[in-house]
Design an enzyme around this catalytic site. Sequence first.
Site, mmCIF file in Angstrom:
data_model
loop_
_atom_site.group_PDB
_atom_site.id
_atom_site.type_symbol
_atom_site.label_atom_id
_atom_site.label_comp_id
_atom_site.label_asym_id
_atom_site.label_seq_id
_atom_site.Cartn_x
_atom_site.Cartn_y
_atom_site.Cartn_z
ATOM 1 N N ASP A 148 -2.063 2.188 -1.220
ATOM 2 C CA ASP A 148 -2.164 1.801 0.181
ATOM 3 C C ASP A 148 -0.982 0.925 0.570
ATOM 4 O O ASP A 148 -0.383 0.238 -0.271
ATOM 5 C CB ASP A 148 -3.453 1.011 0.436
ATOM 6 N N LYS A 149 -0.660 0.902 1.847
ATOM 7 C CA LYS A 149 0.441 0.085 2.351
ATOM 8 C C LYS A 149 0.339 -1.348 1.861
ATOM 9 O O LYS A 149 1.329 -1.937 1.413
ATOM 10 C CB LYS A 149 0.439 0.107 3.885
#
Length: 341
Positions: free
Chosen positions: A149-150
């Site tokens: 995930d970012k």
Amino acid sequence: MTDPFTEAGTARKALIADEDAAGRLDAWLTQALAGEFSRNRIKALIEQSAVSINGKPVTEPKRKIMPGDRIDIDLPEPEDPEPKGEDIPLVILYEDADLIVVSKPPGLVVHPGAGNWTGTLVNALIHHCGDTLSGIGGVKRPGIVHRLDKDTSGVMVVAKNDLAHRHLADQFADHGRTGPLERAYKALVWGRPRGLHGTIDAPLGRAGDRTKRAVKRAESDDAREAITHYQVLERFVEKPDASALAALVECRLETGRTHQIRVHMAHIGHPLVGDQEYGAAFKTKANLLDEPARSVVKGFHRQALHAFLLQFEHPSTGKTMHFEAPVPDDMEALLQAFRTY
């Protein structure tokens, strides 16, 4: 950069379905191509025999996709330009002719997509590796075998040729059941799991939108097996009844679903500190702390999750490769706030 999948003026792409792949072919392709084409356009291309799976043409948009499937698709020119190299710093843990291992910082998106067409890990890798990245991941995600995930930091491996890409993709699809693949994370969670170690076996599926996930009944159409093993490493603000305000937990994945650790820990009542998606109801727990710890916790605006360990078999040598990365500075400061409270 020459596209090895371009033939006779038609953009020909090849993609490998990752370990999260599930559902209808048209829906999966729409998401995998990051919004380049509408679902109706993808459906039309499938019906026009422009798509094949594992070398066999398919014409049914509802055909089910499976992890490890290779999808070849003849597409019109993309609406958005191919990603360009950008001089974004990389923390490189290892590199050779087949692959590159990096420690991704929090806040860095892995590949271009809606709202993030530039400034991604892919842009940084193109700048660093030039035209040596694997093309099999598709134009928007060359070399990308797995994702974080970012706002999750940690170790990632990226393929630099198609043979390495296929070999690594097979390992991730197998989840280490028959090989040396291991993935381990450190997560700071609210509370303390009742047992100091345990296993969460709870299927995951979509939760009403494209990205959010939820625990599902096993018989649900989109339910995918999801297994997380956890061990409590540290406890913070522990009470006589053995409860605690927070705990540092090591999580090892037996499967690799989207948001798996975040959803599983929330499912057992211990969401990650800072998780705005699955732990928002717990953010007021920071008020139980005194300053300066309270401000540190309130100022941490991402999930406290770090992929600290990655192990896999090298695609050419067969050697077991083991990499670890320390937690980033912001998460270390968060941990110290709890440790010194």
